[in-house]
Write an enzyme that holds these catalytic residues in place. Structure first.
Site, PDB file in Angstrom:
ATOM      1  N   TYR A 113      16.956  15.297  -0.231  1.00 17.91           N
ATOM      2  CA  TYR A 113      18.411  15.132  -0.264  1.00 17.91           C
ATOM      3  C   TYR A 113      18.939  14.953   1.152  1.00 17.91           C
ATOM      4  O   TYR A 113      18.382  15.499   2.116  1.00 17.91           O
ATOM      5  CB  TYR A 113      19.080  16.359  -0.883  1.00 17.91           C
ATOM      6  CG  TYR A 113      19.052  16.396  -2.392  1.00 17.91           C
ATOM      7  CD1 TYR A 113      20.125  15.899  -3.135  1.00 17.91           C
ATOM      8  CD2 TYR A 113      17.954  16.924  -3.081  1.00 17.91           C
ATOM      9  CE1 TYR A 113      20.113  15.944  -4.522  1.00 17.91           C
ATOM     10  CE2 TYR A 113      17.936  16.967  -4.470  1.00 17.91           C
ATOM     11  CZ  TYR A 113      19.019  16.472  -5.178  1.00 17.91           C
ATOM     12  OH  TYR A 113      19.010  16.510  -6.553  1.00 17.91           O
ATOM     13  N   ASP A 131      25.325  16.284  -9.769  1.00 17.67           N
ATOM     14  CA  ASP A 131      26.621  16.719 -10.272  1.00 17.67           C
ATOM     15  C   ASP A 131      27.715  15.697  -9.985  1.00 17.67           C
ATOM     16  O   ASP A 131      27.480  14.662  -9.352  1.00 17.67           O
ATOM     17  CB  ASP A 131      26.991  18.066  -9.637  1.00 17.67           C
ATOM     18  CG  ASP A 131      26.053  19.183 -10.054  1.00 17.67           C
ATOM     19  OD1 ASP A 131      25.635  19.189 -11.221  1.00 17.67           O
ATOM     20  OD2 ASP A 131      25.748  20.047  -9.206  1.00 17.67           O
TER      21      ASP A 131
END
Length: 436
Positions: free
Chosen positions: A200, A127
């Protein structure tokens, strides 16, 4: 007359007072007009972006007869710092996305004809503001060699320097790092669907957080679980299944030597097969509340019990900038190797060293000023014998900026907050919306 002709037409802006006094039907009509105007502007921008790319492609096609070119399927490893971009995926109302610049470079360099024919897949959609050290895409690129020779060692070593070519065109903070040939027996290999693990990392300052409590909370998210209370439900795009498997979750200091300093950096590392929209930022938002002592580690289990708590409490997710798609894993890596061009890597190292120097200088200057002010603050508190806990906490505000949204003066426990709509309510809402 010329001056009159070029004089700008006065805009008929409506004041707040006029809006308040308008009839409801007039307001609805105004809203519909603005909506239509917004869609029109988006279409104009989108059309211009498409035309620009098509023009660039047509110019390139005059130089190359793509029908006579050879192609090979490859994986490309892309690194980018996303804080200046609006996310990975192409959007209709902006050109500041990673994919826009990536495909501009691919088409301008004539490595592909266009996106539609390139067999493109991306590993993970990041994003706005989110970075990636190892975003992987699968794509068909132009090759110097026919398919029968592409897998020869000499052909791989002397293949087109894909990363160097792209890095000459890509803008700041987007870099091609390495490539890997996809074997002939795996023509449908996909960077997205064949990815076995995504890792992540979320970076944050230690401040006065209770790291041990946050680590304990991490143990509760490991396994195959329903994370509907740790994401933004994307029911509108058909996502109604929220089970995801987390393989590993841990928190560790980035630098062991200064791990006890409140300004030292820590990292949340999460490995999983796939992730939901804003899942990690929601998890991190709750972990920060746990680290601050507002919640206990058991709140993770409470939120994961969707039968007991089917509706997500309203809480702030963590900031986007510290999040990074750190690594993507493939079975293909067991039999094939990433191709790193030494010249390209050296150039990237030089670029990043320069970036690090500038950012580190800025960080050091801010920290120097911060330490000076903190010393003054502590001295004043000692002199005034101030025991106000709120003021004491103000000197540990390093992580306040990481939680988005309004911060209430009085903390309300998560399970006592207002709740979002349940999954069933959201599904019903979108069913009605489609009928309308």
């Amino acid at each position: 007359m010329n001056q009159l002709a070029t004089k700008r037409k006065k805009q008929n802006n409506i004041s707040r007072e006029e809006l308040v006094n308008m009839d409801k039907n007039d307001l609805v009509e105004k809203f519909i007009q603005l909506q239509a105007h917004n869609i029109q502007l988006k279409n104009i921008i989108s059309k211009k972006m498409t035309n620009d790319l098509q023009c660039s492609s047509e110019v390139n096609q005059n130089k190359f007869d793509f029908n006579k070119c050879h192609y090979r399927r490859v994986l490309l490893k892309i690194m980018y710092f996303g804080w200046d971009y609006q996310g990975l995926a192409v959007q209709e109302d902006t050109t500041e996305t990673i994919e826009h610049h990536l495909f501009h470079a691919l088409m301008k360099s004539c490595l592909i004809r266009n996106r539609e024919t390139s067999q493109y897949h991306r590993c993970g959609r990041t994003d706005k503001g989110v970075s990636a050290f190892s975003q992987v895409i699968s794509i068909s690129l132009r090759s110097k060699y026919p398919p029968s020779q592409q897998n020869l060692t000499d052909s791989i070593e002397t293949e087109m320097q894909y990363c160097r070519i792209l890095n000459r065109i890509l803008p700041k903070y987007i870099y091609a790092v390495a490539w890997m040939p996809i074997p002939d027996d795996k023509p449908e290999f996909s960077a997205r669907f064949d990815c076995k693990k995504r890792q992540y990392r979320y970076y944050f300052p230690r401040s006065n957080l209770n790291i041990d409590s946050m680590r304990e909370a991490c143990t509760h998210i490991i396994g195959l679980k329903d994370f509907r209370n740790f994401c933004k439900m994307d029911v509108g795009n058909g996502v109604t299944e929220f089970w995801r498997e987390i393989f590993k979750a841990n928190i560790f200091p980035v630098n062991e030597n200064d791990k006890h300093d409140e300004t030292s950096m820590y990292c949340l590392e999460i490995d999983g097969n796939a992730f939901l929209w804003h899942q990690i930022r929601c998890i991190m938002g709750v972990l920060i509340l746990i680290g601050q002592g507002h919640e206990t580690p058991d709140i993770i289990n409470e939120l994961l019990d969707v039968e007991k708590n089917p509706r997500k409490p309203q809480y702030n997710m963590a900031l986007d900038i510290p999040l990074n798609l750190f690594h993507c894993s493939y079975d293909l890596e067991e039999t094939s190797e990433w191709i790193y061009d030494d010249g390209n890597i050296k150039s990237l190292i030089t670029t990043l060293q320069g970036e690090w120097s500038i950012h580190n200088i800025k960080t050091t200057m801010i920290r120097d000023a911060l330490q000076h002010l903190e010393a003054k603050y502590r001295k004043n508190n000692r002199e005034l014998c101030n025991t106000d806990k709120e003021r004491e906490n103000d000197s540990f505000a390093h992580i306040k900026c990481l939680l988005q949204g309004v911060k209430p003066k009085v903390y309300t426990p998560l399970l006592k907050r207002d709740k979002c709509s349940s999954l069933e309510e959201k599904i019903e809402f979108f069913k009605k919306k489609r009928k309308i």
